[in-house]
Design a protein around this motif. Structure first.
Motif, mmCIF file in Angstrom:
data_model
loop_
_atom_site.group_PDB
_atom_site.id
_atom_site.type_symbol
_atom_site.label_atom_id
_atom_site.label_comp_id
_atom_site.label_asym_id
_atom_site.label_seq_id
_atom_site.Cartn_x
_atom_site.Cartn_y
_atom_site.Cartn_z
ATOM 1 N N ILE A 1 0.852 -1.190 0.000
ATOM 2 C CA ILE A 1 0.000 0.000 0.000
ATOM 3 C C ILE A 1 0.886 1.238 0.000
ATOM 4 N N GLN A 2 0.577 2.188 -0.895
ATOM 5 C CA GLN A 2 1.375 3.415 -0.950
ATOM 6 C C GLN A 2 0.619 4.626 -0.437
ATOM 7 N N LYS A 3 -0.664 4.650 -0.723
ATOM 8 C CA LYS A 3 -1.439 5.833 -0.320
ATOM 9 C C LYS A 3 -2.911 5.462 -0.293
ATOM 10 N N ILE A 4 -3.628 6.015 0.683
ATOM 11 C CA ILE A 4 -5.070 5.763 0.742
ATOM 12 C C ILE A 4 -5.797 7.100 0.706
ATOM 13 N N ASP A 5 -6.746 7.246 -0.221
ATOM 14 C CA ASP A 5 -7.581 8.444 -0.226
ATOM 15 C C ASP A 5 -8.779 8.169 0.683
ATOM 16 N N ALA A 6 -8.691 8.656 1.911
ATOM 17 C CA ALA A 6 -9.706 8.264 2.889
ATOM 18 C C ALA A 6 -10.918 9.205 2.894
ATOM 19 N N GLY A 7 -10.931 10.162 1.959
ATOM 20 C CA GLY A 7 -11.973 11.192 1.967
ATOM 21 C C GLY A 7 -13.400 10.656 1.973
ATOM 22 N N ARG A 8 -13.690 9.703 1.088
ATOM 23 C CA ARG A 8 -15.062 9.186 1.007
ATOM 24 C C ARG A 8 -15.450 8.451 2.279
ATOM 25 N N LEU A 9 -14.493 7.723 2.840
ATOM 26 C CA LEU A 9 -14.796 6.969 4.062
ATOM 27 C C LEU A 9 -15.066 7.928 5.231
#
Ligand code: ADP
Ligand code: ASP
Ligand code: MG
Length: 408
Positions: free
Chosen positions: A113-121
């Motif tokens: 894993i390099q990056k997670i876009d957690a905005g929606r969560l």
């Protein structure tokens, strides 16, 4: 009110009834006022089934397609859990890895894993929706589906907890915590209230499959409070902690074992500078990881060189060794897959001598021959014949006093 990431493993998601049980657990955390993000595995046995299907067409097929196939197991369980949550009045929405998205590198079957876009969560949590995220999968830079390696949902859980700055990451499984050893092999194993990151990292890397090693690495790096708990029985579980209390540390915290290793020996190699590099170079070039290495003290200008690799890589490694044996002037190559590695782990070892000799004496008394040994600051590993696995684990568990303490 806390933000909690809960990961439910394959057995916990193993049937519709179990998924409904998980939904009720999530609902009860919501009722207590907590925000919950859920990560799930495929139903138990499903990933094996999918990979077997893929291999039945071509065992050495394109790993991109293996990941495409293997990742479908989790797509089913996210949908089922979201349905089960909605049915009991909990607002929920399911997400595959690429819908989050969880960005990984392009190393199929072992992506990082390099990056997670957690905005929606985050937005879901704020609107009272429980996001249910597929574990084990991500999105490569070129837009392909990747998987994180077997047991990878643990890592999804911890990585999401880090990205969301969650208060805790709870790993729900079929045992009620981390034990002194796998309770399936030693029924007298004891649950640990807590274990240090360092020890958990060793236990996981030496074969304890209760947590995927990368999940522990992530938790240590991002300081995610991590707890292993049972889906089926209430209890405090095991906390993976950063703190170390030298005074109280037991000598040995746990015993791990690994059935996935295979051993290769090149016999009668010329004992000259550069020989280890000449043997292991081609293995590294073939992207095969080497675990233990032993080079004997040479006699008459020759020596034996032994190393272990993952059993999946055994045939390839053996082929390479046979190919280069002639060039290197070696006498021969032999290998064995009926071996296992058994390891003692404990931060208490740092300040105590004599652990190794006690280990070797106990194994000898049980008639178990040691094929290889390797040590580091907080672990000692030995390779023994596979048929002695259970006996070795139980012998050491007893010798180091790890059993359940019975009340008098
Ligand atoms: P899940 O599907 O929930 O991810 P896993 O099968 O991956 O579950 O991990 C849980 C299993 O790990 C347990 O059933 C147990 O057999 C095994 N295990 C191995 N070592 C240990 C240990 N030291 N403590 C607890 N469980 C262990
Ligand atoms: N379903 C995947 C596996 O079986 C990932 C996981 O369960 O953690 O390896
Ligand atoms: Mg697992």
């Amino acid at each position: 009110m806390a933000l909690i990431v809960q990961k439910y493993g394959g057995t916990s998601m193993g049937s519709v009834e179990r998924i409904e049980h998980v939904a009720r657990k999530v609902a009860s955390w919501r009722q207590q006022g907590h925000e919950v993000v859920v990560v799930v595995s495929a139903m138990s046995g499903e990933t094996d089934r999918l990979l077997k299907l893929a291999k039945s067409i071509d065992p050495r097929g394109n790993p991109r397609e293996f990941d495409q196939i293997a990742a479908t197991g989790e797509q089913v369980t996210i949908g089922l859990l979201a349905l089960a949550l909605e049915k009991i009045g909990v607002k929920s929405r399911s997400y595959t890895g690429w819908q989050v998205p969880i960005h990984t590198d392009g190393a199929y079957m072992k992506a990082r894993i390099q990056k997670i876009d957690a905005g929606r969560l985050m937005a879901d949590c704020k609107s009272g929706i429980v996001p249910v995220v597929a574990g084990f999968q991500g999105l490569s830079p070129d837009g392909s589906v990747t998987t994180l390696g077997r047991g990878g949902s643990d890592t999804t859980g911890v990585a999401l907890a880090a990205a969301l700055k969650a208060d805790e990451c709870q790993i729900y499984t079929d045992v009620d915590g981390v034990y002194t050893t796998d309770p399936r092999v030693e029924p007298k194993a004891r649950r640990l209230d807590k274990v240090t990151f360092e020890e958990m990292l060793e236990l996981a890397s030496l074969g304890s499959k209760v947590l995927q090693i990368r999940s522990v690495e992530f938790a240590g790096k991002y300081k995610v409070p991590l707890r292993v708990l049972s889906t089926f029985v209430e209890g405090p579980g095991t906390l993976i902690t950063l703190e170390e209390n030298q005074m109280e540390e037991p000598l040995i915290s746990g015993i791990a074992f690994n059935r996935d290793e295979a051993q290769i020996t090149m016999t009668g190699v010329p004992d000259r500078p550069g020989i280890a590099a000449a043997i292991l170079g081609p293995i590294g070039d073939a992207n095969i990881e080497v675990d233990m290495i032993v080079q004997n003290v040479g006699g008459d200008g020759h020596t034996d060189f032994t190393f272990t690799v993952h059993r999946n890589d055994y045939e390839r490694a053996l082929e390479i060794m046979r190919r280069i044996a002639g060039e290197l002037g070696a006498k021969g190559v032999r290998g064995a897959t009926d071996i296992v590695k058994v390891s003692l782990v404990g931060v208490g070892m740092r300040s105590h001598a004599g652990v190794a000799s006690k280990m070797f004496k106990s194994l000898a008394a049980a008639g178990i021959n040691i094929r290889m040994i390797s040590t580091s600051e907080i672990k000692i590993s030995v390779v023994v014949d596979e048929m002695y696995l259970e006996l070795a684990v139980r012998t050491l568990h007893k010798a180091f006093g790890l059993e359940e303490q019975k009340a008098a």
